[in-house]
Design an enzyme around this catalytic site. Structure first.
Site, mmCIF file in Angstrom:
data_model
loop_
_atom_site.group_PDB
_atom_site.id
_atom_site.type_symbol
_atom_site.label_atom_id
_atom_site.label_comp_id
_atom_site.label_asym_id
_atom_site.label_seq_id
_atom_site.Cartn_x
_atom_site.Cartn_y
_atom_site.Cartn_z
ATOM 1 N N CYS A 378 16.551 -8.087 -7.148
ATOM 2 C CA CYS A 378 17.950 -8.330 -6.774
ATOM 3 C C CYS A 378 18.677 -7.308 -6.223
ATOM 4 C CB CYS A 378 18.586 -8.333 -8.512
ATOM 5 S SG CYS A 378 20.032 -8.784 -8.737
ATOM 6 N N HIS A 514 14.852 -12.122 -10.950
ATOM 7 C CA HIS A 514 14.454 -11.427 -11.968
ATOM 8 C C HIS A 514 13.073 -11.734 -12.543
ATOM 9 C CE1 HIS A 514 17.560 -8.241 -12.183
ATOM 10 N NE2 HIS A 514 18.513 -9.246 -11.812
ATOM 11 N N GLU A 516 10.810 -10.175 -13.789
ATOM 12 C CA GLU A 516 10.191 -9.481 -14.873
ATOM 13 C C GLU A 516 10.748 -10.353 -16.343
ATOM 14 O OE1 GLU A 516 14.283 -7.303 -14.107
ATOM 15 O OE2 GLU A 516 12.807 -8.536 -12.780
#
Length: 555
Positions: A378, A514, A516
């Site tokens: 990001c 993102h 994750e």
């Protein structure tokens, strides 16, 4: 028919209700049940989207674009269900919806009260979030005794009356402290916590007792006697090195079977072989790699909870112990990149605001110039582009308009600030990805053939979750490509940059999304796995250079 399991907490906060709920969800899922989880937050914010990470920790983004509590990240990492905006709501959301209905005239001029209107709204939202599941685990945030939690506790008390004890079950998580001075385990806090819960009409069916060490049988019997809970339903949950051990610990104490028995569910034995493999891999690494996470919220590790877990997952799938060094980007601004010299790889995560930005840019430059694996997520991708534009494309003072609205080279900007060579400001239609508002949730990305990103994913189209306002400026990206920047991922309409990399670097990857948020311990994530492998390769290359004999001739 959906069964409801309500999980409350007592004595102190931060006992791990979210992990316990997720672990029980994993057990029940392994017993053949479809499971979902809900988190009820007692604060008055409508959602955590505008809360400081120092106050709340990470904001977890769901596939449908909701900004939610970080516990939903635990839920998705432990069970196979995908959470939505229905799986998390706050006091603020409940009150906002009730007031909206009152203004609309839905209550026909009646006096709006906590009971029944607020509690009815809470119950309706619980049922909506649980729809379609065999079992819904409902975690009530806060601590029993807090005034903020009372409407939620009253609502779940009413649900027991309405649905009966064959369809509802109460689990209470408490702390059983060890007092070192006295050399004793103290059960009194748990007794008082259950007393407080019973005073508002809730008798727990199961107690999960958190402690430093496993509870002796005598203490379990004592707790059972004074809390009116059967002794087999007093579960001991001691501290562990890895949260991924908890499903195994709770299964071995019979928690899943106890729940199914009380709810009259016929279920198979829980097969947790995949969790055993995860734990074994985590406990027996063959390698070690050190990763620097350069951010501005590093004083609270929960600010990067999904990120740290994704790195751990990548370690599990590469037989690697991942040592995470959290480095404040402002410290790099003050002390330089000396702080990065001992790490094997560098990761710059997402964030907002100008504080510490130049330190992150220095970290990206250090990684690029020294061939160190770099992963920008990001904002981490955006600052890598800013650094590349300044140094390689001779765009002096290039920046994002988030940090410098008057920059001569706005390589990152709101979409409404893009200006074509003809002087026309880019306009977007309703329904387009709007850079001026937060871009949230899962969105498709098309990967470039023969790119590193394409090789890592093993497919040419992926869906990843976003949370940002600013985008890479298409009007300037062509100049950066001429200097060697590779655009390896774009939005499906080809208008937004989603991934970048450098062809002349061992491993330099940035993504606007993102990743994750979709990493799990059982599957990992291809970008994080690739990043850790690159860190290991860099470490081995560095060792080889240091071990090589000197080329200098001696007399």
């Amino acid at each position: 028919m959906t069964r409801y399991i309500f999980i409350t907490g007592g004595v102190v906060s931060s006992l791990g209700k979210g992990i316990t709920s997720a672990s029980l969800g994993a057990i029940l899922e392994a017993q053949g049940l479809t499971v979902t989880l809900l988190k009820l937050d007692p604060y008055i914010n409508v959602d955590p989207g505008t809360m400081s990470p120092f106050q709340h920790g990470e904001v977890f983004v769901t596939e449908d674009g909701a900004e939610t509590d970080l516990d939903l990240g635990h839920y998705e990492r432990f069970v196979n269900a995908t959470m939505t905006r229905k799986n998390n709501f706050t006091t603020g959301r409940v009150y906002a919806d009730v007031i909206r209905k009152e203004r609309r005239g839905d209550y026909l001029g009646g006096t709006i009260q906590v009971i029944p209107h607020i509690t009815d709204e809470i119950k309706a939202k619980i049922r909506e979030g649980a729809d379609g599941a065999d079992v819904a685990l409902v975690e009530v945030g806060g601590t029993v005794g807090d005034i903020e939690s009372l409407p939620f506790l009253e609502a779940i008390r009413q649900m027991r009356i309405e649905l009966g004890d064959q369809q509802t079950l109460f689990i209470h998580l408490t702390l059983v402290p060890y007092v070192a001075v006295a050399g004793e385990i103290k059960t009194k806090p748990t007794q008082h916590s259950v007393k407080e819960l019973r005073s508002i009409g809730i008798q727990p069916d199961i107690l999960v007792c958190r402690s430093e060490q496993s509870l002796p049988d005598a203490e379990r019997a004592k707790i059972a006697l004074f809390t009116n809970v059967p002794e087999p339903s007093v579960i001991s949950l001691s501290d562990v090195k890895s949260i991924y051990e908890i499903p195994l610990i709770l299964r071995d104490q019979g928690l899943g079977n106890r729940v199914c028995e009380k709810l009259n569910i016929k279920a198979t034995a829980a097969d947790l072989d995949d969790w055993k493999k995860v734990v074994q891999a985590q406990k027996n690494p063959r390698h070690t790699v050190t990763v620097a996470v350069v951010g501005k919220y590093v004083d609270l590790e929960d600010s990067y909870k999904s990120l740290s877990e994704a790195l751990i997952h990548a370690g599990i799938h590469t037989q690697t112990r991942v040592v995470i060094e959290y480095i404040d980007s402002e410290a790099i601004e003050l002390h330089g990149t000396e702080l990065l010299k001992k790490v094997d790889a560098i990761l710059v995560p997402g964030g907002f605001g100008s504080r510490g930005i130049e330190g992150k840019i220095l970290a990206a430059q250090y990684a690029r110039e020294n061939g160190i694996p770099y992963f920008g997520i990001c904002l981490g991708m955006q600052i890598a582009i800013i650094e590349f534009a300044r140094d390689k494309a001779q765009m002096e003072n290039a920046n994002s308009t988030e940090f410098d609205p008057k920059t001569p080279f706005p390589v990152v900007a709101l979409v409404s600030e893009w200006m074509a060579k003809e002087g026309i400001i880019e306009k977007r239609k309703w329904g387009d990805d709007l850079g001026g508002t937060m871009r949230l949730g899962g969105q498709p990305c098309r990967l470039k053939i023969d790119s590193l990103a394409r090789r890592l994913y093993g497919e040419d189209r992926v869906i990843e979750r976003h949370r940002h306002r600013y985008e890479v400026n298409n009007d300037l990206i062509g100049e950066l490509e001429k200097k060697g920047l590779v655009i390896s991922g774009r939005s499906i309409d080809d208008r937004l940059v989603e991934m970048i990399e450098l062809a002349d670097h061992p491993w330099f990857v940035g993504c606007q999304f993102h990743p994750e948020f979709t990493s799990t311990p059982r599957k990992g994530h291809p970008l994080f796995i690739g990043f850790i492998k690159a860190g290991l390769a860099a470490k081995e290359a560095k060792k080889a250079v240091l071990a090589a004999p000197s080329q200098e001739k001696t007399d």
